[in-house]
Design a protein around this motif. Structure first.
Motif, mmCIF file in Angstrom:
data_model
loop_
_atom_site.group_PDB
_atom_site.id
_atom_site.type_symbol
_atom_site.label_atom_id
_atom_site.label_comp_id
_atom_site.label_asym_id
_atom_site.label_seq_id
_atom_site.Cartn_x
_atom_site.Cartn_y
_atom_site.Cartn_z
ATOM 1 N N VAL A 152 41.198 27.805 31.842
ATOM 2 C CA VAL A 152 42.128 28.869 32.228
ATOM 3 C C VAL A 152 42.077 29.062 33.735
ATOM 4 C CG1 VAL A 152 42.616 31.337 32.054
ATOM 5 C CG2 VAL A 152 41.990 30.048 30.014
ATOM 6 N N TYR A 153 43.254 29.113 34.370
ATOM 7 C CA TYR A 153 43.363 29.329 35.813
ATOM 8 C C TYR A 153 43.839 30.757 36.066
ATOM 9 C CZ TYR A 153 45.316 29.144 40.553
ATOM 10 O OH TYR A 153 45.606 29.409 41.864
ATOM 11 N N ARG A 154 43.137 31.471 36.934
ATOM 12 C CA ARG A 154 43.572 32.819 37.332
ATOM 13 C C ARG A 154 43.233 33.028 38.803
ATOM 14 N NH1 ARG A 154 44.566 36.109 32.767
ATOM 15 N NH2 ARG A 154 45.570 37.471 34.279
ATOM 16 N N THR A 155 44.051 33.801 39.486
ATOM 17 C CA THR A 155 43.712 34.234 40.842
ATOM 18 C C THR A 155 42.992 35.574 40.748
ATOM 19 O OG1 THR A 155 45.779 35.463 41.158
ATOM 20 C CG2 THR A 155 45.770 33.117 41.786
ATOM 21 N N VAL A 156 42.228 35.890 41.774
ATOM 22 C CA VAL A 156 41.526 37.177 41.766
ATOM 23 C C VAL A 156 42.530 38.322 41.708
ATOM 24 C CG1 VAL A 156 40.093 38.742 43.152
ATOM 25 C CG2 VAL A 156 39.456 36.338 42.926
ATOM 26 N N GLY A 157 43.619 38.211 42.481
ATOM 27 C CA GLY A 157 44.639 39.258 42.453
ATOM 28 C C GLY A 157 45.227 39.430 41.068
ATOM 29 N N GLY A 158 45.506 38.329 40.396
ATOM 30 C CA GLY A 158 46.038 38.392 39.038
ATOM 31 C C GLY A 158 45.059 39.006 38.065
ATOM 32 N N VAL A 159 43.792 38.682 38.237
ATOM 33 C CA VAL A 159 42.745 39.246 37.372
ATOM 34 C C VAL A 159 42.674 40.755 37.533
ATOM 35 C CG1 VAL A 159 40.245 39.420 37.089
ATOM 36 C CG2 VAL A 159 41.332 37.170 37.180
ATOM 37 N N LEU A 160 42.698 41.218 38.776
ATOM 38 C CA LEU A 160 42.588 42.661 39.024
ATOM 39 C C LEU A 160 43.783 43.406 38.428
ATOM 40 C CD1 LEU A 160 41.313 42.614 42.723
ATOM 41 C CD2 LEU A 160 39.969 42.891 40.631
ATOM 42 N N GLN A 161 44.977 42.852 38.591
ATOM 43 C CA GLN A 161 46.167 43.480 38.006
ATOM 44 C C GLN A 161 46.081 43.498 36.487
ATOM 45 O OE1 GLN A 161 49.614 41.467 39.514
ATOM 46 N NE2 GLN A 161 49.493 42.425 41.536
ATOM 47 N N LYS A 197 39.604 41.795 51.874
ATOM 48 C CA LYS A 197 38.340 42.532 51.915
ATOM 49 C C LYS A 197 38.096 43.155 50.547
ATOM 50 C CE LYS A 197 35.838 46.109 54.442
ATOM 51 N NZ LYS A 197 34.663 45.244 54.674
ATOM 52 N N PRO A 198 36.980 42.860 49.923
ATOM 53 C CA PRO A 198 36.765 43.323 48.545
ATOM 54 C C PRO A 198 36.523 44.832 48.450
ATOM 55 C CG PRO A 198 34.775 42.291 49.382
ATOM 56 C CD PRO A 198 35.838 42.062 50.423
ATOM 57 N N THR A 199 37.113 45.426 47.425
ATOM 58 C CA THR A 199 36.847 46.830 47.126
ATOM 59 C C THR A 199 35.701 46.897 46.121
ATOM 60 O OG1 THR A 199 38.393 46.809 45.261
ATOM 61 C CG2 THR A 199 39.299 47.346 47.438
ATOM 62 N N GLU A 200 35.219 48.079 45.879
ATOM 63 C CA GLU A 200 34.153 48.261 44.888
ATOM 64 C C GLU A 200 34.636 47.824 43.508
ATOM 65 O OE1 GLU A 200 30.952 49.113 45.190
ATOM 66 O OE2 GLU A 200 31.275 49.003 47.362
ATOM 67 N N PHE A 201 35.903 48.123 43.222
ATOM 68 C CA PHE A 201 36.461 47.736 41.929
ATOM 69 C C PHE A 201 36.493 46.218 41.803
ATOM 70 C CE2 PHE A 201 40.216 46.484 39.412
ATOM 71 C CZ PHE A 201 39.856 47.024 38.190
ATOM 72 N N GLU A 202 36.916 45.532 42.877
ATOM 73 C CA GLU A 202 36.973 44.065 42.836
ATOM 74 C C GLU A 202 35.588 43.472 42.651
ATOM 75 O OE1 GLU A 202 38.168 40.330 45.767
ATOM 76 O OE2 GLU A 202 39.296 42.215 45.895
ATOM 77 N N GLU A 230 29.698 32.719 53.825
ATOM 78 C CA GLU A 230 30.438 33.985 53.755
ATOM 79 C C GLU A 230 30.795 34.382 52.328
ATOM 80 O OE1 GLU A 230 33.798 34.117 56.379
ATOM 81 O OE2 GLU A 230 32.728 33.138 58.021
ATOM 82 N N LEU A 231 30.532 33.520 51.363
ATOM 83 C CA LEU A 231 30.902 33.826 49.980
ATOM 84 C C LEU A 231 30.164 35.047 49.428
ATOM 85 C CD1 LEU A 231 32.684 32.860 47.632
ATOM 86 C CD2 LEU A 231 30.765 31.470 46.855
ATOM 87 N N PRO A 232 28.859 35.222 49.713
ATOM 88 C CA PRO A 232 28.167 36.407 49.164
ATOM 89 C C PRO A 232 28.804 37.725 49.558
ATOM 90 C CG PRO A 232 26.582 34.815 49.982
ATOM 91 C CD PRO A 232 27.936 34.333 50.427
ATOM 92 N N GLU A 233 29.363 37.788 50.761
ATOM 93 C CA GLU A 233 29.994 39.034 51.200
ATOM 94 C C GLU A 233 31.252 39.333 50.397
ATOM 95 O OE1 GLU A 233 31.884 41.046 55.267
ATOM 96 O OE2 GLU A 233 30.709 39.193 55.388
#
Length: 263
Positions: A152-161, A197-202, A230-233
């Protein structure tokens, strides 16, 4: 001395008859008697053609079922139209570094049963426009076409929505069902990690997904324009630790973008 009585009953051989088939002409058939009723065999060539037609129909039905199953898998994979036809064969590997990245991704797909058993993850990290999504989609397409596994392919933006959509009062699915659909596939390809920039929810959502798959020992492919340091951030140290555990593979894409380059 009285002779022994035999239990063997001699049965007469099958009776034959001659008839004419409209298609194949004259033929000799057999008459079989069952429970006092006689049954004619009919034209042998017609029977053979009928069996061949039934076998062909069965093969076609199986092929149609396989095609429909594949289409359902491809639909469930949610690979964007732009990347639906991406394969290892149509990836342009013009430099040694590009060839190395291609080989690593092809090897991951070829050895997916082994990586699946180990829950081994893959990270495609580096500059934008270098073919990371192409190779991620190629991995998914290869696995879907060559095995019974679902990628399954998903983008982070799609996952959050998608997760947020479960909170709507009229939503047709729950938050638990949303997370389950992301945690349960044999392979999850998560693209555009760290794009904003990641939010707490993300951060909480990504950890829930990656940790959920980690606990189920299911592999995840992470695609990001960020370099490894930079991935851990972007997703948190705990997520990175889980992606690396068990021999997680990192493939770097550090060459210039190919977008807009004239062939």
């Amino acid at each position: 001395m009285a002779s022994e009585k035999s239990n063997v009953v001699e049965l007469p051989g099958p009776m034959t008859y001659r008839d004419t088939c409209e298609k194949h002409g004259e033929y000799q058939g057999k008459i079989t008697e069952i429970m006092g009723r006689q049954f004619k065999s009919g034209c042998a060539k017609c029977s053979e053609e009928r069996r061949a037609a039934e076998a062909a129909a069965e093969i076609e039905a199986k092929a149609r079922e396989d095609r429909e199953r594949l289409q359902r898998k491809l639909g469930s994979a949610m690979i964007p139209t732009r990347f639906a036809d991406k394969t290892f064969e149509n990836y342009a590997a013009n430099t040694p570094r590009q060839q190395k990245a291609l080989n690593a991704c092809r090897d991951y797909a070829d050895r997916f049963p082994e990586h699946y058993d180990a829950g081994r993850c893959l990270m495609l990290l580096g500059r934008p426009g270098t073919g990371k999504t192409h190779l991620g989609a190629a991995i998914a397409n290869d696995i879907i076409h060559r095995s019974s596994a679902l990628a399954v392919y998903r983008t982070v933006g799609g996952v959050l929505q998608y997760i947020k959509g479960s909170y709507d009062r009229d939503a047709e699915y729950t938050e638990v069902e949303a997370f389950k659909s992301l945690i349960s596939p044999h392979l999850l390809i998560l693209d555009e990690v760290g794009a904003t920039k990641p939010t707490e929810f993300e951060l909480a959502t990504l950890f829930a997904i990656i940790n959920g798959r980690y606990e189920e020992k299911l592999p995840t492919v992470v695609i990001s324009n960020l370099p490894p340091k930079e991935l851990p951030e972007a997703i948190g140290d705990r997520c990175v630790d889980r992606l690396r555990e068990g021999g997680g593979i990192v493939v770097g894409f550090d060459w210039e973008s190919a977008r807009g380059v004239q062939a």
